[in-house]
Design a protein around this motif. Sequence first.
Motif, mmCIF file in Angstrom:
data_model
loop_
_atom_site.group_PDB
_atom_site.id
_atom_site.type_symbol
_atom_site.label_atom_id
_atom_site.label_comp_id
_atom_site.label_asym_id
_atom_site.label_seq_id
_atom_site.Cartn_x
_atom_site.Cartn_y
_atom_site.Cartn_z
ATOM 1 N N LYS A 147 34.362 46.407 -4.237
ATOM 2 C CA LYS A 147 34.742 47.227 -3.162
ATOM 3 C C LYS A 147 35.418 46.636 -2.059
ATOM 4 O O LYS A 147 35.078 45.420 -1.580
ATOM 5 C CB LYS A 147 33.235 47.948 -2.504
ATOM 6 N N LEU A 151 37.377 51.235 -0.667
ATOM 7 C CA LEU A 151 37.978 51.523 -1.842
ATOM 8 C C LEU A 151 37.387 50.470 -2.998
ATOM 9 O O LEU A 151 36.744 49.515 -2.924
ATOM 10 C CB LEU A 151 39.486 51.126 -1.678
ATOM 11 N N TYR A 162 40.339 55.576 -6.780
ATOM 12 C CA TYR A 162 39.878 56.570 -5.501
ATOM 13 C C TYR A 162 38.859 57.384 -6.176
ATOM 14 O O TYR A 162 39.028 58.064 -7.216
ATOM 15 C CB TYR A 162 41.032 57.360 -5.160
ATOM 16 N N SER A 163 37.623 57.390 -5.467
ATOM 17 C CA SER A 163 36.721 58.098 -6.094
ATOM 18 C C SER A 163 36.399 59.340 -5.019
ATOM 19 O O SER A 163 36.148 59.235 -3.771
ATOM 20 C CB SER A 163 35.354 57.458 -5.995
ATOM 21 N N ILE A 164 36.823 60.449 -5.439
ATOM 22 C CA ILE A 164 36.866 61.811 -4.579
ATOM 23 C C ILE A 164 35.840 62.908 -5.036
ATOM 24 O O ILE A 164 35.568 63.112 -6.438
ATOM 25 C CB ILE A 164 38.179 62.367 -4.599
ATOM 26 N N CYS A 165 35.243 63.372 -4.287
ATOM 27 C CA CYS A 165 34.295 64.406 -4.747
ATOM 28 C C CYS A 165 34.667 65.627 -4.017
ATOM 29 O O CYS A 165 34.575 65.839 -2.755
ATOM 30 C CB CYS A 165 32.767 63.977 -4.065
ATOM 31 N N LEU A 166 35.049 66.564 -4.681
ATOM 32 C CA LEU A 166 35.677 67.921 -4.279
ATOM 33 C C LEU A 166 34.615 68.962 -4.110
ATOM 34 O O LEU A 166 33.979 69.121 -5.301
ATOM 35 C CB LEU A 166 36.825 68.291 -4.841
ATOM 36 N N THR A 167 34.281 69.508 -3.302
ATOM 37 C CA THR A 167 33.316 70.752 -3.084
ATOM 38 C C THR A 167 34.034 71.781 -2.828
ATOM 39 O O THR A 167 34.708 72.033 -1.684
ATOM 40 C CB THR A 167 32.054 70.450 -2.033
#
Length: 186
Positions: A147, A151, A162-167
Amino acid sequence: VRLRQNYVALVGDLSKMYNSVKLSVEDQHVHRFWWRDLDTNKEPDHRILCKVPFGDRPSGQMVIVAMRNTADMHEETKPESAQFIKRDSYIDDLMGSFQDREEARRMMMETEEILKDGGLFVKEWVISGNDQDIKDISKLVSRDTQKVLGLIWKPKEDVFIYSICLTFGRKGPTMKETQNSKSELD
């Protein structure tokens, strides 16, 4: 951004940074406390903190000032390493990039020497690419991921993930909807 400026990226993590800097006598007086180890029958001991505690508002700035002052003491003998400490540090991380692996190795060694004079120590170093050619740095670790400033960095491939959590829609069911679904399951 300077982490990506040259060919070889280098990241160092300082060990127990807050507990490495001594408080001045004046500052120790505002860090007094009474301690009796939960024994209510015992008279409390009067104690003081001698090192910068994590959690005090000025702690981060105090440690940064100590680190920069330590670098200033070596400005004439190791100017590049002193600049690296002052310019390429963020809290307890050191991050920079260099033209080649030999320059990165020299920076690791000189930085450790400088920080040691201030009572600060590097816990570990991570370098981009294959670290097999640098054997004389004992704190150099090999990792699949690291880390860096929030990032995820893959040092062997030298790429960021890139770790993206979309809701989409609402965050989740309301308390009423949760209770209704439980009663339907009964």
